[in-house]
Design a protein around this motif. Structure first.
Motif, PDB file in Angstrom:
ATOM      1  N   GLU A 175       0.848  -1.235  -0.041  1.00 33.92           N
ATOM      2  CA  GLU A 175       0.055   0.077  -0.187  1.00 33.92           C
ATOM      3  C   GLU A 175       0.936   1.264   0.031  1.00 33.92           C
ATOM      4  N   PRO A 176       0.420   2.450  -0.463  1.00 33.43           N
ATOM      5  CA  PRO A 176       1.207   3.570  -0.347  1.00 33.43           C
ATOM      6  C   PRO A 176       1.952   3.699   0.990  1.00 33.43           C
ATOM      7  N   CYS A 177       3.065   4.209   0.617  1.00 33.06           N
ATOM      8  CA  CYS A 177       3.816   4.148   1.954  1.00 33.06           C
ATOM      9  C   CYS A 177       4.995   5.454   1.598  1.00 33.06           C
ATOM     10  N   GLU A 178       6.106   5.577   2.673  1.00 33.99           N
ATOM     11  CA  GLU A 178       6.989   6.520   2.322  1.00 33.99           C
ATOM     12  C   GLU A 178       7.895   6.491   1.253  1.00 33.99           C
ATOM     13  N   TYR A 179       7.905   5.153   0.544  1.00 34.70           N
ATOM     14  CA  TYR A 179       9.000   4.707  -0.454  1.00 34.70           C
ATOM     15  C   TYR A 179       8.139   4.732  -2.074  1.00 34.70           C
ATOM     16  N   TYR A 180       7.013   4.516  -1.823  1.00 37.68           N
ATOM     17  CA  TYR A 180       6.344   4.553  -3.252  1.00 37.68           C
ATOM     18  C   TYR A 180       4.684   4.994  -2.901  1.00 37.68           C
ATOM     19  N   ASP A 181       4.148   5.391  -4.223  1.00 40.53           N
ATOM     20  CA  ASP A 181       2.741   5.580  -4.522  1.00 40.53           C
ATOM     21  C   ASP A 181       2.186   4.501  -5.265  1.00 40.53           C
ATOM     22  N   MET A 182       0.683   4.577  -5.258  1.00 40.28           N
ATOM     23  CA  MET A 182      -0.066   3.408  -6.103  1.00 40.28           C
ATOM     24  C   MET A 182      -1.171   4.038  -6.793  1.00 40.28           C
ATOM     25  N   ASP A 183      -1.492   3.482  -7.768  1.00 37.62           N
ATOM     26  CA  ASP A 183      -2.472   3.720  -8.707  1.00 37.62           C
ATOM     27  C   ASP A 183      -3.641   3.045  -7.877  1.00 37.62           C
TER      28      ASP A 183
END
Length: 220
Positions: A80-88
């Motif tokens: 899930e979206p976190c400090e390292y990556y985002d998600m569509d």
């Protein structure tokens, strides 16, 4: 003299107020040592056959539906979206990966942020556009995307796509405005990160031009 003293006091109050708010000037980019790769196609040309072999070796068995996938969650890690990556929004995939692939994704995101900082660029996160698919997902996807394959690495929980067109700007926690970084510049830095991960034999990568993403499969 009294008026001059009053003006001085007012100026002091304004300066103190500005100081208490912190530095609100725009944080500018100071780009340096950005090289990218010689060729995206040549650097990231790991074909489906190569990626599929790794996916079958370390991944789950393909599942027919999302209901069936619910029974495999003990073997998968939810992302899930976190400090390292985002998600569509992931309309055609489910947010689960095998532990090896989940760790790989986190490392890519972390290394990307570290590289941006070392190259004098404001922080941005990568965006995950596709993760694990069921057979039902691929059938639906094939209606709009002819490249969606029933022999897809996405079936095995080992594979994810990261956009090279779009990135998620990280806002300053203190509200300081941040200068934007061009997407093509971010793409160059991401390519360097993925090239290094490939050299470490942690993943296979295919450059997808039409889909605007890097198609990535974890290795053993």
């Amino acid at each position: 003299m009294k008026n001059l003293f009053g003006a001085f006091c007012a100026l002091a109050i304004v300066v103190a107020a500005l100081s208490s708010c912190g530095d609100k000037s725009m944080k500018m980019n100071n780009p340096r040592n950005i090289k990218g790769v010689v060729s995206y196609r040549r650097s990231f040309g790991d074909l489906n056959a190569v990626q599929l072999k790794s996916a079958k070796a370390i991944g789950i068995s393909p599942v027919a539906s999302r209901e069936e996938a619910e029974h495999l969650k003990k073997k998968l890690v939810k992302i899930e979206p976190c400090e390292y990556y985002d998600m569509d929004s992931l309309t055609h995939s489910i947010p689960f990966l095998v532990p090896t692939a989940s760790a790989l994704l986190e490392s890519i995101g972390e290394n990307f942020l570290d590289s941006l900082e070392s190259k004098g660029l404001n922080p941005n996160k990568v965006i995950v556009t596709s993760v694990t698919r069921t057979k039902e997902d691929v059938k639906r996807l094939r209606r709009t995307n002819g490249n969606a394959s029933m022999n897809s690495c996405h079936f095995y929980g080992t594979t994810f796509d990261i956009s090279w067109k779009r990135f998620a700007k990280v806002e300053d926690p203190d509200g300081r405005p941040m200068q934007d970084v061009r997407a093509d510049t971010l793409k160059l830095v991401l390519a360097e990160v993925l090239r290094d991960m490939k050299k470490e034999e942690r993943c296979y990568v295919k450059y997808e031009l039409k889909q605007g993403c890097f198609h990535i499969t974890a290795r053993k």
